[in-house]
Design a protein around this motif. Structure first.
Motif, mmCIF file in Angstrom:
data_model
loop_
_atom_site.group_PDB
_atom_site.id
_atom_site.type_symbol
_atom_site.label_atom_id
_atom_site.label_comp_id
_atom_site.label_asym_id
_atom_site.label_seq_id
_atom_site.Cartn_x
_atom_site.Cartn_y
_atom_site.Cartn_z
ATOM 1 N N ARG A 2 64.964 24.373 47.591
ATOM 2 C CA ARG A 2 64.427 23.505 46.540
ATOM 3 C C ARG A 2 63.749 24.328 45.448
ATOM 4 O O ARG A 2 63.888 24.038 44.264
ATOM 5 C CB ARG A 2 63.457 22.508 47.153
ATOM 6 C CG ARG A 2 63.082 21.389 46.234
ATOM 7 C CD ARG A 2 62.288 20.342 46.956
ATOM 8 N NE ARG A 2 63.192 19.607 47.841
ATOM 9 C CZ ARG A 2 62.826 19.021 48.962
ATOM 10 N NH1 ARG A 2 61.578 19.069 49.362
ATOM 11 N NH2 ARG A 2 63.691 18.371 49.695
ATOM 12 N N THR A 3 63.035 25.379 45.850
ATOM 13 C CA THR A 3 62.368 26.254 44.884
ATOM 14 C C THR A 3 63.384 26.947 43.992
ATOM 15 O O THR A 3 63.169 27.090 42.790
ATOM 16 C CB THR A 3 61.516 27.304 45.620
ATOM 17 O OG1 THR A 3 60.618 26.630 46.491
ATOM 18 C CG2 THR A 3 60.738 28.163 44.657
ATOM 19 N N ARG A 17 78.787 26.396 39.884
ATOM 20 C CA ARG A 17 77.489 26.611 39.250
ATOM 21 C C ARG A 17 76.651 27.426 40.236
ATOM 22 O O ARG A 17 76.540 27.087 41.402
ATOM 23 C CB ARG A 17 76.793 25.300 38.945
ATOM 24 C CG ARG A 17 75.326 25.527 38.528
ATOM 25 C CD ARG A 17 74.678 24.285 38.032
ATOM 26 N NE ARG A 17 75.241 24.054 36.707
ATOM 27 C CZ ARG A 17 75.356 22.857 36.151
ATOM 28 N NH1 ARG A 17 74.968 21.796 36.790
ATOM 29 N NH2 ARG A 17 75.862 22.740 34.954
ATOM 30 N N CYS A 18 76.055 28.480 39.733
ATOM 31 C CA CYS A 18 75.222 29.362 40.544
ATOM 32 C C CYS A 18 73.785 29.274 40.060
ATOM 33 O O CYS A 18 73.516 29.412 38.874
ATOM 34 C CB CYS A 18 75.731 30.793 40.420
ATOM 35 S SG CYS A 18 74.646 31.999 41.182
ATOM 36 N N THR A 19 72.872 29.033 40.980
ATOM 37 C CA THR A 19 71.443 29.073 40.690
ATOM 38 C C THR A 19 70.860 30.149 41.603
ATOM 39 O O THR A 19 71.118 30.140 42.802
ATOM 40 C CB THR A 19 70.782 27.712 40.979
ATOM 41 O OG1 THR A 19 71.509 26.692 40.304
ATOM 42 C CG2 THR A 19 69.348 27.698 40.502
ATOM 43 N N TYR A 20 70.107 31.075 41.032
ATOM 44 C CA TYR A 20 69.600 32.192 41.830
ATOM 45 C C TYR A 20 68.141 32.468 41.500
ATOM 46 O O TYR A 20 67.648 32.137 40.428
ATOM 47 C CB TYR A 20 70.439 33.450 41.600
ATOM 48 C CG TYR A 20 70.394 33.952 40.180
ATOM 49 C CD1 TYR A 20 69.476 34.915 39.804
ATOM 50 C CD2 TYR A 20 71.267 33.456 39.218
ATOM 51 C CE1 TYR A 20 69.426 35.368 38.505
ATOM 52 C CE2 TYR A 20 71.220 33.893 37.917
ATOM 53 C CZ TYR A 20 70.299 34.855 37.566
ATOM 54 O OH TYR A 20 70.239 35.288 36.270
ATOM 55 N N LEU A 21 67.470 33.071 42.456
ATOM 56 C CA LEU A 21 66.068 33.436 42.299
ATOM 57 C C LEU A 21 65.828 34.692 43.125
ATOM 58 O O LEU A 21 66.262 34.773 44.283
ATOM 59 C CB LEU A 21 65.167 32.300 42.779
ATOM 60 C CG LEU A 21 63.672 32.447 42.570
ATOM 61 C CD1 LEU A 21 63.356 32.482 41.074
ATOM 62 C CD2 LEU A 21 62.953 31.281 43.224
ATOM 63 N N LYS A 22 65.155 35.645 42.532
ATOM 64 C CA LYS A 22 64.853 36.882 43.255
ATOM 65 C C LYS A 22 63.780 36.600 44.300
ATOM 66 O O LYS A 22 62.775 35.963 44.017
ATOM 67 C CB LYS A 22 64.375 37.950 42.273
ATOM 68 C CG LYS A 22 64.318 39.317 42.865
ATOM 69 C CD LYS A 22 64.154 40.364 41.798
ATOM 70 C CE LYS A 22 64.164 41.731 42.456
ATOM 71 N NZ LYS A 22 63.986 42.790 41.489
ATOM 72 N N THR A 68 70.846 46.211 47.317
ATOM 73 C CA THR A 68 69.461 46.374 47.768
ATOM 74 C C THR A 68 68.568 45.283 47.191
ATOM 75 O O THR A 68 67.373 45.267 47.432
ATOM 76 C CB THR A 68 68.917 47.751 47.343
ATOM 77 O OG1 THR A 68 69.027 47.862 45.928
ATOM 78 C CG2 THR A 68 69.689 48.864 48.016
ATOM 79 N N VAL A 69 69.160 44.376 46.434
ATOM 80 C CA VAL A 69 68.417 43.286 45.805
ATOM 81 C C VAL A 69 68.268 42.137 46.803
ATOM 82 O O VAL A 69 69.173 41.860 47.586
ATOM 83 C CB VAL A 69 69.171 42.787 44.550
ATOM 84 C CG1 VAL A 69 68.446 41.632 43.902
ATOM 85 C CG2 VAL A 69 69.351 43.916 43.568
ATOM 86 N N ASP A 70 67.117 41.492 46.785
ATOM 87 C CA ASP A 70 66.876 40.336 47.650
ATOM 88 C C ASP A 70 66.959 39.077 46.798
ATOM 89 O O ASP A 70 66.130 38.868 45.911
ATOM 90 C CB ASP A 70 65.497 40.440 48.294
ATOM 91 C CG ASP A 70 65.358 41.706 49.130
ATOM 92 O OD1 ASP A 70 66.341 42.061 49.790
ATOM 93 O OD2 ASP A 70 64.291 42.329 49.105
ATOM 94 N N LEU A 71 67.967 38.246 47.056
ATOM 95 C CA LEU A 71 68.207 37.050 46.246
ATOM 96 C C LEU A 71 68.422 35.824 47.117
ATOM 97 O O LEU A 71 68.957 35.920 48.220
ATOM 98 C CB LEU A 71 69.473 37.215 45.398
ATOM 99 C CG LEU A 71 69.456 38.182 44.246
ATOM 100 C CD1 LEU A 71 70.842 38.291 43.635
ATOM 101 C CD2 LEU A 71 68.474 37.729 43.186
ATOM 102 N N SER A 72 68.028 34.684 46.581
ATOM 103 C CA SER A 72 68.416 33.394 47.135
ATOM 104 C C SER A 72 69.381 32.771 46.131
ATOM 105 O O SER A 72 69.068 32.710 44.935
ATOM 106 C CB SER A 72 67.211 32.486 47.323
ATOM 107 O OG SER A 72 66.380 32.981 48.334
ATOM 108 N N VAL A 73 70.535 32.349 46.599
ATOM 109 C CA VAL A 73 71.590 31.853 45.724
ATOM 110 C C VAL A 73 72.049 30.481 46.224
ATOM 111 O O VAL A 73 72.316 30.314 47.414
ATOM 112 C CB VAL A 73 72.801 32.826 45.717
ATOM 113 C CG1 VAL A 73 73.888 32.337 44.781
ATOM 114 C CG2 VAL A 73 72.367 34.233 45.357
#
Length: 108
Positions: A2-3, A17-22, A68-73
């Motif tokens: 949700r965040t 459609r891609c929504t991402y947040l580090k 090495t990146v931490d993502l939520s997709v």
């Protein structure tokens, strides 16, 4: 997730459609979520799309596991996506999205 949907950055592929947040947590890796609106046809079609999205994500594992990146997709079909999406189309879009995200965050 949700965040991610509220605060994340968004861009559209051809059919996804891609929504991402580090992620703020170190060594969290990539987390994928698949969302399909209840407006998208019936339950059988929605479940089929979710299965195809998950399969495409697994097939692209070598691309995003090396990061090495931490993502939520969160991935979802765009409005007006064809009713019968094929795995090859979804996989090409997921590959494009993973590559774009890797390039965006490799500079940081």
């Amino acid at each position: 997730f949700r965040t991610v949907l509220r605060s994340g950055n968004r861009f559209d592929g051809r059919i996804i459609r891609c929504t991402y947040l580090k992620n703020l947590h170190l060594n969290a890796g990539w987390h994928f979520g698949v969302r399909v609106s209840s407006r998208y046809h019936n339950a059988v079609q929605r479940n089929r799309i979710k299965r195809l999205f998950r399969e495409a994500i697994v097939r692209q594992r070598q691309t995003w596991e090396l990061s090495t990146v931490d993502l939520s997709v969160v991935l979802e079909p765009i409005r007006g996506a064809p009713r019968r999406l094929r795995l090859a189309e979804i996989e090409a879009d997921v590959e494009r999205i993973c590559t774009m995200l890797m390039n965006k965050f490799s500079n940081q």
